[in-house]
Scaffold this motif. Structure first.
Motif, PDB file in Angstrom:
ATOM      1  N   PRO A  78      48.644   6.270  46.331  1.00  0.00           N
ATOM      2  CA  PRO A  78      49.340   5.919  44.776  1.00  0.00           C
ATOM      3  C   PRO A  78      48.203   4.838  43.977  1.00  0.00           C
ATOM      4  O   PRO A  78      48.079   4.116  44.154  1.00  0.00           O
ATOM      5  CB  PRO A  78      50.785   4.826  45.579  1.00  0.00           C
ATOM      6  CG  PRO A  78      51.261   5.566  46.090  1.00  0.00           C
ATOM      7  CD  PRO A  78      50.120   4.923  47.428  1.00  0.00           C
ATOM      8  N   GLY A  79      48.353   6.111  42.970  1.00  0.00           N
ATOM      9  CA  GLY A  79      47.010   5.321  41.800  1.00  0.00           C
ATOM     10  C   GLY A  79      45.805   5.082  42.789  1.00  0.00           C
ATOM     11  O   GLY A  79      44.600   5.610  41.331  1.00  0.00           O
ATOM     12  N   ALA A  80      45.112   5.829  43.767  1.00  0.00           N
ATOM     13  CA  ALA A  80      44.176   6.777  43.262  1.00  0.00           C
ATOM     14  C   ALA A  80      43.508   7.783  43.445  1.00  0.00           C
ATOM     15  O   ALA A  80      43.581   8.860  44.461  1.00  0.00           O
ATOM     16  CB  ALA A  80      43.316   6.132  44.750  1.00  0.00           C
ATOM     17  N   ASP A  81      43.242   8.545  42.387  1.00  0.00           N
ATOM     18  CA  ASP A  81      43.257   9.579  41.754  1.00  0.00           C
ATOM     19  C   ASP A  81      41.746  10.144  42.349  1.00  0.00           C
ATOM     20  O   ASP A  81      40.676  10.186  41.136  1.00  0.00           O
ATOM     21  CB  ASP A  81      42.958   9.660  39.957  1.00  0.00           C
ATOM     22  CG  ASP A  81      43.282  10.885  40.004  1.00  0.00           C
ATOM     23  OD1 ASP A  81      43.754  11.905  40.248  1.00  0.00           O
ATOM     24  OD2 ASP A  81      43.024  11.266  38.462  1.00  0.00           O
ATOM     25  N   THR A  82      41.705  10.579  43.753  1.00  0.00           N
ATOM     26  CA  THR A  82      40.526  11.205  44.454  1.00  0.00           C
ATOM     27  C   THR A  82      41.461  13.106  44.668  1.00  0.00           C
ATOM     28  O   THR A  82      42.374  13.038  45.235  1.00  0.00           O
ATOM     29  CB  THR A  82      40.054  10.637  45.354  1.00  0.00           C
ATOM     30  OG1 THR A  82      40.712  10.338  46.482  1.00  0.00           O
ATOM     31  CG2 THR A  82      39.668   8.614  45.004  1.00  0.00           C
ATOM     32  N   GLU A  83      40.202  13.455  44.677  1.00  0.00           N
ATOM     33  CA  GLU A  83      40.564  15.404  45.707  1.00  0.00           C
ATOM     34  C   GLU A  83      41.008  14.714  46.601  1.00  0.00           C
ATOM     35  O   GLU A  83      42.230  15.759  46.892  1.00  0.00           O
ATOM     36  CB  GLU A  83      39.479  15.849  45.136  1.00  0.00           C
ATOM     37  CG  GLU A  83      39.893  17.143  45.897  1.00  0.00           C
ATOM     38  CD  GLU A  83      38.318  18.323  45.568  1.00  0.00           C
ATOM     39  OE1 GLU A  83      38.070  19.380  46.007  1.00  0.00           O
ATOM     40  OE2 GLU A  83      37.443  17.917  45.260  1.00  0.00           O
ATOM     41  N   ASP A  84      40.780  14.633  47.640  1.00  0.00           N
ATOM     42  CA  ASP A  84      40.901  14.405  48.557  1.00  0.00           C
ATOM     43  C   ASP A  84      42.790  13.305  48.748  1.00  0.00           C
ATOM     44  O   ASP A  84      43.644  14.070  49.527  1.00  0.00           O
ATOM     45  CB  ASP A  84      40.592  13.251  50.071  1.00  0.00           C
ATOM     46  CG  ASP A  84      38.958  14.326  49.970  1.00  0.00           C
ATOM     47  OD1 ASP A  84      39.557  15.748  50.236  1.00  0.00           O
ATOM     48  OD2 ASP A  84      37.678  13.523  50.802  1.00  0.00           O
ATOM     49  N   ASN A  85      43.048  12.729  48.199  1.00  0.00           N
ATOM     50  CA  ASN A  85      43.613  11.598  48.030  1.00  0.00           C
ATOM     51  C   ASN A  85      44.779  12.182  47.939  1.00  0.00           C
ATOM     52  O   ASN A  85      46.122  12.569  47.763  1.00  0.00           O
ATOM     53  CB  ASN A  85      44.020  11.114  47.280  1.00  0.00           C
ATOM     54  CG  ASN A  85      45.092   9.186  47.679  1.00  0.00           C
ATOM     55  OD1 ASN A  85      45.435   9.416  48.345  1.00  0.00           O
ATOM     56  ND2 ASN A  85      45.497   9.266  46.820  1.00  0.00           N
ATOM     57  N   ASN A  86      44.110  13.427  46.601  1.00  0.00           N
ATOM     58  CA  ASN A  86      45.448  14.137  45.897  1.00  0.00           C
ATOM     59  C   ASN A  86      46.568  15.812  46.432  1.00  0.00           C
ATOM     60  O   ASN A  86      47.177  15.819  46.903  1.00  0.00           O
ATOM     61  CB  ASN A  86      45.700  15.014  44.253  1.00  0.00           C
ATOM     62  CG  ASN A  86      45.115  13.557  43.583  1.00  0.00           C
ATOM     63  OD1 ASN A  86      45.941  12.239  43.605  1.00  0.00           O
ATOM     64  ND2 ASN A  86      44.425  13.497  41.977  1.00  0.00           N
ATOM     65  N   ARG A  87      45.166  15.727  47.377  1.00  0.00           N
ATOM     66  CA  ARG A  87      45.686  16.713  48.055  1.00  0.00           C
ATOM     67  C   ARG A  87      46.591  16.234  49.649  1.00  0.00           C
ATOM     68  O   ARG A  87      47.578  16.970  50.164  1.00  0.00           O
ATOM     69  CB  ARG A  87      43.979  17.195  49.201  1.00  0.00           C
ATOM     70  CG  ARG A  87      44.102  18.682  49.833  1.00  0.00           C
ATOM     71  CD  ARG A  87      42.920  19.288  50.936  1.00  0.00           C
ATOM     72  NE  ARG A  87      42.084  19.645  50.152  1.00  0.00           N
ATOM     73  CZ  ARG A  87      40.810  18.589  49.789  1.00  0.00           C
ATOM     74  NH1 ARG A  87      40.541  17.690  50.243  1.00  0.00           N
ATOM     75  NH2 ARG A  87      40.136  18.488  48.417  1.00  0.00           N
ATOM     76  N   MET A  88      46.198  15.178  49.300  1.00  0.00           N
ATOM     77  CA  MET A  88      47.363  14.268  51.021  1.00  0.00           C
ATOM     78  C   MET A  88      48.614  14.668  50.353  1.00  0.00           C
ATOM     79  O   MET A  88      49.678  15.157  51.266  1.00  0.00           O
ATOM     80  CB  MET A  88      46.642  13.354  51.758  1.00  0.00           C
ATOM     81  CG  MET A  88      47.485  12.618  52.458  1.00  0.00           C
ATOM     82  SD  MET A  88      46.734  13.334  54.213  1.00  0.00           S
ATOM     83  CE  MET A  88      45.256  12.833  54.122  1.00  0.00           C
ATOM     84  N   ALA A  89      48.988  14.119  49.180  1.00  0.00           N
ATOM     85  CA  ALA A  89      49.806  14.342  48.722  1.00  0.00           C
ATOM     86  C   ALA A  89      50.751  15.987  48.213  1.00  0.00           C
ATOM     87  O   ALA A  89      51.850  15.602  48.704  1.00  0.00           O
ATOM     88  CB  ALA A  89      49.881  13.272  47.523  1.00  0.00           C
ATOM     89  N   GLN A  90      49.765  16.837  48.564  1.00  0.00           N
ATOM     90  CA  GLN A  90      50.383  17.746  48.409  1.00  0.00           C
ATOM     91  C   GLN A  90      50.735  18.890  49.254  1.00  0.00           C
ATOM     92  O   GLN A  90      50.931  19.552  49.442  1.00  0.00           O
ATOM     93  CB  GLN A  90      49.214  18.883  46.987  1.00  0.00           C
ATOM     94  CG  GLN A  90      49.452  19.896  46.583  1.00  0.00           C
ATOM     95  CD  GLN A  90      50.236  19.901  46.068  1.00  0.00           C
ATOM     96  OE1 GLN A  90      50.716  19.166  44.282  1.00  0.00           O
ATOM     97  NE2 GLN A  90      51.949  20.540  46.135  1.00  0.00           N
TER      98      GLN A  90
END
Length: 274
Positions: A78-90
């Protein structure tokens, strides 16, 4: 004779097909079990690999999808606005949604909806988070945590723009909004949200009277309400008094809970920021 041979050949082909399907399901369960072991040991990357294989082998195996979604969610920061991190959430959200498409039982529906709502909240997609919390409330109207979560979202939506405007004006935390134009704009934007937040927190407290976290946010919601009482100093004072009442209730509830714990030494709590 030829007709009998054709029937036998057809029967053999059918048996082979069903055996293959059955074999895939067994292999899928084996991959699921292996994934669960890795998951329990917090080896989420290895767990994800096995859950993915399980889903590929048997797309109807919802437990595998649930575990896959949860493993993705565990990898999200949470809070880490990176492409890889957001992809994991999606990816987690997508798997939870696929579980819902299979129309599972109530427990899996609630778990999936809560998982999606939580991920959207952590991604700061508050409208989507509220939408899915409301779906949980429709499915399970007696869950106080759902109403509390909606209340937290409402507070966040009211608090952030107010603090941005106060920062622009260079105001101190305790200082009332004196710019009537700014105050009126905030009231127009946030009043319904504040009311919705208070209503939802009240629902949470009706279902769980000792819900101290909901009490703490009730305090914060009344401070939001007080700060947009642009033309009514008496209403502002009344809201602040109500907020202080909720601080007292929160502290008393936390103290009562602490005293019930073995070896409890009491509890202290700082006044929430205004």
């Amino acid at each position: 004779m030829n007709k009998s041979l054709r029937k036998l050949a057809l029967l053999a082909a059918c048996l082979a097909l069903f055996a293959g399907v059955g074999c895939s399901k067994l292999r899928a369960r084996d991959q699921l079990n292996k994934g669960v072991q890795y998951y329990k040991n917090a080896k989420f990357e290895e767990a994800i690999s096995h859950f993915q294989q399980a889903v590929e082998l048997d797309p109807s195996l919802l437990n595998a999808r649930m575990y896959l979604a949860t493993a993705y969610a565990q990898q999200y920061i949470p809070g880490a606005d990176t492409e890889d991190n957001n992809r994991m959430a999606q990816q987690a959200i997508d798997q939870f949604k696929q579980v819902l498409e299979h129309k599972p039982g109530k427990e899996q529906q609630v778990t999936s909806l809560k998982g999606i709502a939580s991920l959207y909240f952590n991604m700061k997609k508050l409208d989507q988070a509220k939408e899915y919390h409301k779906k949980v409330a429709e499915l399970d109207p007696n869950d106080p945590e759902t109403y509390y979560s909606i209340g937290v979202i409402d507070w966040t939506e009211a608090y952030q723009p107010r603090m941005e405007e106060r920062a622009k004006l260079g105001m101190k935390p305790d200082e009332p909004l004196k710019d009537k134009k700014v105050c009126a704009a905030l009231a127009s934007k946030s009043s319904d949200t504040i009311k919705d937040g208070i209503d939802n927190l009240n629902k949470a407290l009706q279902l769980r009277p000792d819900y101290d976290d909901a009490m703490a946010y009730m305090n914060l919601m009344y401070r939001e309400k007080a700060d947009v009482e642009c033309e009514d100093p008496a209403a502002r004072a009344a809201d602040l008094k109500e907020a202080d009442t909720w601080v007292d209730k929160t502290m008393a509830t936390k103290k009562a809970k602490a005293e019930k714990q073995p070896g409890a030494q009491g509890v202290t709590m700082d006044q929430p920021s205004k």
